[in-house]
Structure formats: structure tokens, C-alpha cells
Design a protein around this motif. Sequence first.
Motif, PDB file in Angstrom:
ATOM      1  N   SER A 287     -51.010 -48.191  16.172  1.00  0.00           N
ATOM      2  CA  SER A 287     -51.290 -49.276  17.116  1.00  0.00           C
ATOM      3  C   SER A 287     -52.748 -49.724  17.031  1.00  0.00           C
ATOM      4  O   SER A 287     -53.082 -50.850  17.414  1.00  0.00           O
ATOM      5  N   ALA A 288     -53.633 -48.831  16.529  1.00  0.00           N
ATOM      6  CA  ALA A 288     -55.048 -49.190  16.386  1.00  0.00           C
ATOM      7  C   ALA A 288     -55.341 -49.797  15.022  1.00  0.00           C
ATOM      8  O   ALA A 288     -56.146 -50.725  14.904  1.00  0.00           O
ATOM      9  N   ALA A 289     -54.696 -49.266  13.969  1.00  0.00           N
ATOM     10  CA  ALA A 289     -54.931 -49.785  12.617  1.00  0.00           C
ATOM     11  C   ALA A 289     -53.726 -49.465  11.758  1.00  0.00           C
ATOM     12  O   ALA A 289     -53.062 -48.429  11.933  1.00  0.00           O
ATOM     13  N   THR A 290     -53.435 -50.349  10.844  1.00  0.00           N
ATOM     14  CA  THR A 290     -52.353 -50.120   9.893  1.00  0.00           C
ATOM     15  C   THR A 290     -52.947 -50.022   8.486  1.00  0.00           C
ATOM     16  O   THR A 290     -54.021 -50.571   8.207  1.00  0.00           O
ATOM     17  N   VAL A 291     -52.232 -49.315   7.640  1.00  0.00           N
ATOM     18  CA  VAL A 291     -52.667 -49.186   6.249  1.00  0.00           C
ATOM     19  C   VAL A 291     -51.459 -49.465   5.367  1.00  0.00           C
ATOM     20  O   VAL A 291     -50.348 -48.982   5.626  1.00  0.00           O
ATOM     21  N   ALA A 292     -51.677 -50.278   4.325  1.00  0.00           N
ATOM     22  CA  ALA A 292     -50.584 -50.607   3.410  1.00  0.00           C
ATOM     23  C   ALA A 292     -50.131 -49.353   2.670  1.00  0.00           C
ATOM     24  O   ALA A 292     -50.938 -48.516   2.279  1.00  0.00           O
ATOM     25  N   SER A 293     -48.834 -49.214   2.500  1.00  0.00           N
ATOM     26  CA  SER A 293     -48.284 -48.037   1.833  1.00  0.00           C
ATOM     27  C   SER A 293     -46.931 -48.397   1.228  1.00  0.00           C
ATOM     28  O   SER A 293     -46.196 -49.233   1.793  1.00  0.00           O
ATOM     29  N   PRO A 294     -46.563 -47.827   0.091  1.00  0.00           N
ATOM     30  CA  PRO A 294     -47.366 -46.873  -0.676  1.00  0.00           C
ATOM     31  C   PRO A 294     -48.367 -47.580  -1.581  1.00  0.00           C
ATOM     32  O   PRO A 294     -48.315 -48.795  -1.760  1.00  0.00           O
ATOM     33  N   GLY A 295     -49.280 -46.783  -2.144  1.00  0.00           N
ATOM     34  CA  GLY A 295     -50.194 -47.264  -3.172  1.00  0.00           C
ATOM     35  C   GLY A 295     -49.776 -46.700  -4.519  1.00  0.00           C
ATOM     36  O   GLY A 295     -49.059 -45.701  -4.591  1.00  0.00           O
ATOM     37  N   ILE A 296     -50.226 -47.315  -5.579  1.00  0.00           N
ATOM     38  CA  ILE A 296     -49.857 -46.880  -6.928  1.00  0.00           C
ATOM     39  C   ILE A 296     -51.080 -46.309  -7.645  1.00  0.00           C
ATOM     40  O   ILE A 296     -52.153 -46.916  -7.653  1.00  0.00           O
ATOM     41  N   TRP A 297     -50.886 -45.147  -8.198  1.00  0.00           N
ATOM     42  CA  TRP A 297     -51.882 -44.553  -9.090  1.00  0.00           C
ATOM     43  C   TRP A 297     -51.291 -44.663 -10.492  1.00  0.00           C
ATOM     44  O   TRP A 297     -50.337 -43.979 -10.840  1.00  0.00           O
ATOM     45  N   ARG A 298     -51.862 -45.552 -11.297  1.00  0.00           N
ATOM     46  CA  ARG A 298     -51.258 -45.891 -12.582  1.00  0.00           C
ATOM     47  C   ARG A 298     -51.529 -44.821 -13.643  1.00  0.00           C
ATOM     48  O   ARG A 298     -52.577 -44.170 -13.634  1.00  0.00           O
ATOM     49  N   GLU A 299     -50.569 -44.679 -14.542  1.00  0.00           N
ATOM     50  CA  GLU A 299     -50.720 -43.735 -15.653  1.00  0.00           C
ATOM     51  C   GLU A 299     -51.993 -44.043 -16.436  1.00  0.00           C
ATOM     52  O   GLU A 299     -52.278 -45.183 -16.773  1.00  0.00           O
ATOM     53  N   GLY A 300     -52.772 -42.996 -16.702  1.00  0.00           N
ATOM     54  CA  GLY A 300     -53.994 -43.139 -17.476  1.00  0.00           C
ATOM     55  C   GLY A 300     -55.213 -43.511 -16.664  1.00  0.00           C
ATOM     56  O   GLY A 300     -56.336 -43.436 -17.174  1.00  0.00           O
ATOM     57  N   SER A 301     -55.034 -43.888 -15.392  1.00  0.00           N
ATOM     58  CA  SER A 301     -56.167 -44.249 -14.555  1.00  0.00           C
ATOM     59  C   SER A 301     -56.682 -43.014 -13.819  1.00  0.00           C
ATOM     60  O   SER A 301     -55.927 -42.085 -13.529  1.00  0.00           O
ATOM     61  N   TRP A 302     -57.989 -43.016 -13.489  1.00  0.00           N
ATOM     62  CA  TRP A 302     -58.540 -41.857 -12.779  1.00  0.00           C
ATOM     63  C   TRP A 302     -58.551 -42.046 -11.267  1.00  0.00           C
ATOM     64  O   TRP A 302     -58.930 -41.141 -10.536  1.00  0.00           O
ATOM     65  N   LEU A 303     -58.130 -43.215 -10.771  1.00  0.00           N
ATOM     66  CA  LEU A 303     -58.021 -43.414  -9.336  1.00  0.00           C
ATOM     67  C   LEU A 303     -56.903 -44.413  -9.046  1.00  0.00           C
ATOM     68  O   LEU A 303     -56.470 -45.158  -9.926  1.00  0.00           O
TER      69      LEU A 303
END
Length: 338
Positions: A287-303
Motif C-alpha cells: 500500500s506504500a510502494a509497489t515494485v515490478a515483478s518478476p525481473g529477468i537476470w539474463r544468461e551471461g549477464s552479471w546483474l
Amino acid sequence: AAAPMPVEVVTPTLVFASLDGQRTTASLRDNFYVTLQVPQASYAGYQYAVEPLTVRLSLSEQSPAGVVSGIYNASTSGTLLTQAVIGKDRASTDVLYVARPEKAGSYRVSAEIAGVGSGQSEVQTVAAAEQGLRLHQAYDHPKVVVGKGLRSYAWELRVQRLVNGQVSNGADEVTVNLRCVAESVCRVPATVTIPAGSSEAAVPVTGVDVGSTQIEASAPGFAQGHITAETVTPRLVFVSGLPDALKVGQAYRDVRVHAEVPGASYSGSYLAAAQAISVTFTSAVPSAATVASPGIWREGSWLSDGVALTGTAPGTTSITASAPGFSPVTSGVITINP
């Protein structure tokens, strides 16, 4: 009043600079140069040819015959030489290269300048090369540690060429065969190559499942190398920069995570996802804040890719990120202001 200064002209000495002294049958060509020095002069090595001087070169006292085949003008390939030149206003030749040894033994390098003098190097010894492989973990740790679902940082593990027990460059390229004994724990490339003239190559390791095993390295004519490998549960970590506060309606669009691997030398440095990972983000107080989900961590990426955190009403919240096989992470308190 004029005063006389005695002057003495002497025969310069031929000096062989930078010869290895001790070599093996796996050694690269040995770079050296011939330089002139003037005995008893204050600056013995800083007197220069008034005209070009031809230096005749040879390899002498070879025991047995054929230890080395000649002298070249390049570190690889190049031209076989019998002479070199000390140029006008110079004190030494260009860099020269004694050939790679063909057998164990000894020899000297000899040089002569007509009308000036001649000289020989110290005895150069060649030992038979006993070659082996070593799997070396950064900072000499006894084992390599990798996170489940991740690929290690490039120099977390390397395979090194040993010549008579010492890490050494070698004249030949070496194709190294690699394997994780338990492929259910980790994976490595089938082969990596140590280039000619180099002593090592990086070995990327992929964590498959939590457990311990060994990685083995082998090549024809080389003693085998091995090291313990352990796959552990990695931790998710928020990339720095999360805000402490937002206003209602304001969005921070760069919520990202990367991984830390407890026990790894490069525990948080550019650890790549072995395959695409879905990261779930949740707000403790939606109710105070929303966060988009899910996120993607792509193959080969470090974040992971960035997702948005949006303030919706005054209050406080925190964000938790989780993914299969990872320890989750929860942020500090984030205040949403009117």
C-alpha cells in the motif's frame, strides 16, 4: 695555464646481456644483445661506435652437438643470423634470439668484432623439460568455490603450465582437457588452450548443484593437475543505489540484483548467470510502494535487468528479492513521503 690530461685507449669488452643462463627443452627463444663496455672508464657502458661495427656470431662449446641450432633476429620465425651490427653512435646490437633448445646440454654464445676483440658468454645450461599442469585458484586457496546457477569470474581458476616444477612460459601451444568428476556438481569447458609463449589460461566454472567434487586437467606428455571444486548457495545482493526515500507517485526504475558467492576469491565480481533467472521482487507494504515483478537476470549477464519501485502512499516499506537456488535479500527501510 694549460695542463695535460693523460688519455689511454684500450680494447673494449664484448658483453652478452640478458641471456637466461638456465633453460629447458620447452623454453622459448632466449633474447639477448651484445654490448660494448670499456674497462676502467667511469661510464663503462656509455661509449659509442664512431662507425658501424659488424659482430660475427656463433654458438660454441655445444655439448653434446646440436643443443641449439642458431641465432635469430625475431622471437618467432625470423631469419637465421651469423652476424649483427652495432650501429654508428650506438653501444649495442639490436635484440637477438638464441633458438629454442633441441636437447639437454650446454653451450656458449660467442661474438667477434674484427680489429676490436672477441668474447664468450657464460656457459648456458639446458635441462630436459618435465612438464605438468596445475589448476590454480586465485590467491592460492586450496579449492575453487562457485555459486549454483552461476559461472565464475574469468580468473577465479586458471590452468598453469609447469616445467620442472615451476610455472613457466613454453614454446608450444598446449590444448588442455578438462572435466568435473561429478558433472552434477559443476561444469567446465571440454578444453582450453595455453597459448605458445604463455604460462596459463582461464578456466570458467559453472555451478550446477550444491556439493563437492574435483576438476581434472590433462594433456599428452604432461603430468595431470587437479583441484577440489565446491558449488554453494549464492546470495542475492541489491546493486548499490536503492533510494532511502521516495515521494508519492515517484518511481525509481533501476532496482537490480547481482550475486555474492561465500568462499570465492572474487565473491561478487562479475559472476554471470549460467542461464536466464527469474527474480521475484516484493514490497513489504504494497500500500506504500509497489515494485515490478518478476525481473529477468539474463544468461551471461552479471546483474539483473532493472525494475521500477513506485511510491503509492505515505508510509514505509522494504523490498525483498528472491530467486530459485539463491539466498534472498531484503533492503533497508524505504520511506514514502507525501
